[in-house]
Design an enzyme around this catalytic site. Structure first.
Site, PDB file in Angstrom:
ATOM      1  N   GLY A  99      63.175  32.397  44.722  1.00 38.74           N
ATOM      2  CA  GLY A  99      64.120  31.283  44.768  1.00 38.74           C
ATOM      3  C   GLY A  99      63.630  29.947  44.266  1.00 38.74           C
ATOM      4  O   GLY A  99      62.478  29.613  44.409  1.00 38.74           O
ATOM      5  N   SER A 100      64.502  29.181  43.649  1.00 40.93           N
ATOM      6  CA  SER A 100      64.157  27.824  43.245  1.00 40.93           C
ATOM      7  C   SER A 100      65.303  27.183  42.485  1.00 40.93           C
ATOM      8  O   SER A 100      66.448  27.264  42.914  1.00 40.93           O
ATOM      9  CB  SER A 100      62.882  27.805  42.417  1.00 40.93           C
ATOM     10  OG  SER A 100      62.422  26.488  42.324  1.00 40.93           O
ATOM     11  N   ARG A 101      65.011  26.612  41.302  1.00 44.73           N
ATOM     12  CA  ARG A 101      65.986  25.795  40.606  1.00 44.73           C
ATOM     13  C   ARG A 101      65.863  25.987  39.097  1.00 44.73           C
ATOM     14  O   ARG A 101      64.780  26.205  38.563  1.00 44.73           O
ATOM     15  CB  ARG A 101      65.730  24.325  40.976  1.00 44.73           C
ATOM     16  CG  ARG A 101      66.449  23.289  40.149  1.00 44.73           C
ATOM     17  CD  ARG A 101      66.074  21.917  40.670  1.00 44.73           C
ATOM     18  NE  ARG A 101      66.178  20.887  39.653  1.00 44.73           N
ATOM     19  CZ  ARG A 101      65.780  19.643  39.799  1.00 44.73           C
ATOM     20  NH1 ARG A 101      65.227  19.265  40.932  1.00 44.73           N
ATOM     21  NH2 ARG A 101      65.900  18.768  38.831  1.00 44.73           N
ATOM     22  N   MET A 134      62.139  26.228  37.403  1.00 42.49           N
ATOM     23  CA  MET A 134      61.279  25.446  38.289  1.00 42.49           C
ATOM     24  C   MET A 134      60.925  26.212  39.557  1.00 42.49           C
ATOM     25  O   MET A 134      61.800  26.798  40.200  1.00 42.49           O
ATOM     26  CB  MET A 134      61.982  24.140  38.662  1.00 42.49           C
ATOM     27  CG  MET A 134      61.125  23.173  39.461  1.00 42.49           C
ATOM     28  SD  MET A 134      62.039  21.682  39.927  1.00 42.49           S
ATOM     29  CE  MET A 134      62.451  21.035  38.307  1.00 42.49           C
TER      30      MET A 134
END
Length: 216
Positions: free
Chosen positions: A181-183, A151
């Site tokens: 960066g993220s999930r 994501m």
């Protein structure tokens, strides 16, 4: 230090720009503009160092059982019914900018599909981030069909899968990178796993940390 695939241009470009401004500073040393040129060159050299840190890709000792897909902090562990997996456990990992951002396969499997879905770029830790841009990976494994959701977030604007349909991957193999960066969410069929090994706020490493055991 090993650098992640397809990221060297980010490092090289920022270094070259920094060097150009440093060269201009040397040429115009003594002029009023020289301080500005020097300051800009330092900014780009700092950015180069940041990219080297951010895009590092260290070797990993592959862990036991089902392993984490991403470096970072466990943000959520929930049981739900997913349209692809059915009754499943979703384990969500949030990556900060200082984490390694290369994502890895949690268990041996064959890629069934890799689908990019456009969306928003909200902070990945917010509930509304379910509407964010993503890459959804489905894989057939020895525990059945699993789903990995890469994501995007506020800064993460590029999700780059390393894999394609029908690729056969070992546990811990690299599946992609989310730049800046993220999930990552992994969906595991509930009846095929046992003993969730992590809890919310735990720090995990992709390919190394054991997040669950297989229900033999």
């Amino acid at each position: 230090m090993k650098i992640a695939r397809n990221t060297s241009s980010w490092i090289a470009n920022s270094f070259v720009v920094g060097s150009v401004f440093l060269f201009l500073f040397i040429i115009f040393n003594g002029f009023e503009i020289s301080f500005v040129l020097f300051f800009i060159s330092i900014i780009f050299y700092i950015l180069t160092a940041f990219f080297i840190l951010f895009f590092r890709d260290p070797e990993r000792n592959i862990g036991k059982g089902i392993v984490a897909c991403a470096d970072g902090k466990i943000r959520e562990i929930s049981n739900l019914k997913d349209k692809d997996i059915g009754e499943c456990t979703r384990i969500s990992t949030f990556m900060n900018i200082y984490n390694v951002h290369v994502n890895r396969m949690p268990v041996y499997g064959i890629i069934k599909s890799v689908k990019h879905t456009s969306g928003l770029h909200l902070p990945a830790f917010k509930k509304e981030s379910e509407k964010n841009e993503r890459v959804i990976i489905l894989a057939n494994t020895k525990i059945g069909l699993i789903k990995i959701n890469l994501m995007a977030g506020t800064l993460a604007r590029r999700i780059e899968p390393y894999i394609k349909e029908e690729d056969e991957l070992k546990k811990g193999d690299k599946i992609g990178i989310i730049k800046l960066g993220s999930r990552v969410d992994v969906y595991l069929p509930s009846n095929k796993i046992k003993n969730i090994k992590v809890k919310v706020n735990d720090l995990v490493k992709a390919g190394e940390t054991n997040i669950a055991e297989i229900n033999d």
